[in-house]
Motif scaffolding. Structure first.
Motif, PDB file in Angstrom:
ATOM      1  N   CYS A 287     -24.541  -5.823  -0.701  1.00 45.66           N
ATOM      2  CA  CYS A 287     -24.831  -5.393  -2.065  1.00 45.66           C
ATOM      3  C   CYS A 287     -25.279  -6.612  -2.873  1.00 45.66           C
ATOM      4  O   CYS A 287     -24.591  -7.635  -2.868  1.00 45.66           O
TER       5      CYS A 287
ATOM      6  N   CYS B  82     -22.330  -7.341  -5.834  1.00 42.20           N
ATOM      7  CA  CYS B  82     -20.985  -7.839  -5.524  1.00 42.20           C
ATOM      8  C   CYS B  82     -20.913  -8.625  -4.219  1.00 42.20           C
ATOM      9  O   CYS B  82     -19.929  -9.308  -3.971  1.00 42.20           O
TER      10      CYS B  82
ATOM     11  N   ARG C 109     -20.585  -7.495  -1.174  1.00 50.50           N
ATOM     12  CA  ARG C 109     -19.873  -6.828  -0.077  1.00 50.50           C
ATOM     13  C   ARG C 109     -20.859  -6.153   0.868  1.00 50.50           C
ATOM     14  O   ARG C 109     -21.969  -5.818   0.487  1.00 50.50           O
TER      15      ARG C 109
ATOM     16  N   CYS D  13     -23.583   1.118  -2.534  1.00 49.42           N
ATOM     17  CA  CYS D  13     -22.349   0.326  -2.572  1.00 49.42           C
ATOM     18  C   CYS D  13     -21.159   1.257  -2.791  1.00 49.42           C
ATOM     19  O   CYS D  13     -21.200   2.139  -3.640  1.00 49.42           O
TER      20      CYS D  13
ATOM     21  N   ASN E 285     -17.959  -0.035  -3.376  1.00 47.90           N
ATOM     22  CA  ASN E 285     -16.922  -0.817  -4.037  1.00 47.90           C
ATOM     23  C   ASN E 285     -16.760  -0.303  -5.467  1.00 47.90           C
ATOM     24  O   ASN E 285     -17.669  -0.445  -6.284  1.00 47.90           O
TER      25      ASN E 285
ATOM     26  N   CYS F 229     -17.702  -2.579  -8.480  1.00 47.23           N
ATOM     27  CA  CYS F 229     -19.081  -3.080  -8.530  1.00 47.23           C
ATOM     28  C   CYS F 229     -19.894  -2.312  -9.582  1.00 47.23           C
ATOM     29  O   CYS F 229     -19.750  -1.102  -9.709  1.00 47.23           O
TER      30      CYS F 229
ATOM     31  N   TYR G  59     -21.928   0.639  -8.108  1.00 47.87           N
ATOM     32  CA  TYR G  59     -21.102   1.589  -7.342  1.00 47.87           C
ATOM     33  C   TYR G  59     -21.758   2.975  -7.303  1.00 47.87           C
ATOM     34  O   TYR G  59     -22.235   3.488  -8.310  1.00 47.87           O
TER      35      TYR G  59
END
Length: 55
Positions: free
Chosen positions: A12, A15, A17, A41, A43, A46, A49
């Protein structure tokens, strides 16, 4: 979907991740060509998201 050989794991940009690698397709000269890209994403902290419940 799992990444294919020769494709690295996507992350991502907001963030950092790991995210799923998704396969989309585009049409070129009458045939569909797979294009691997970054998935949404998951998370919750984030800003990018993507809620899995929304479709």
């Amino acid at each position: 979907m799992a990444p294919q050989a020769g494709h690295e794991q996507q992350t991502c940009p907001a963030c950092g991740r790991r995210v799923d690698t998704v396969v989309r397709r585009r049409k070129s000269l009458g045939i569909f060509i797979p294009v691997w890209g970054r998935g949404p994403c998951r998370n919750p902290d984030c800003p990018d998201y993507a809620d899995p419940e929304e479709r």
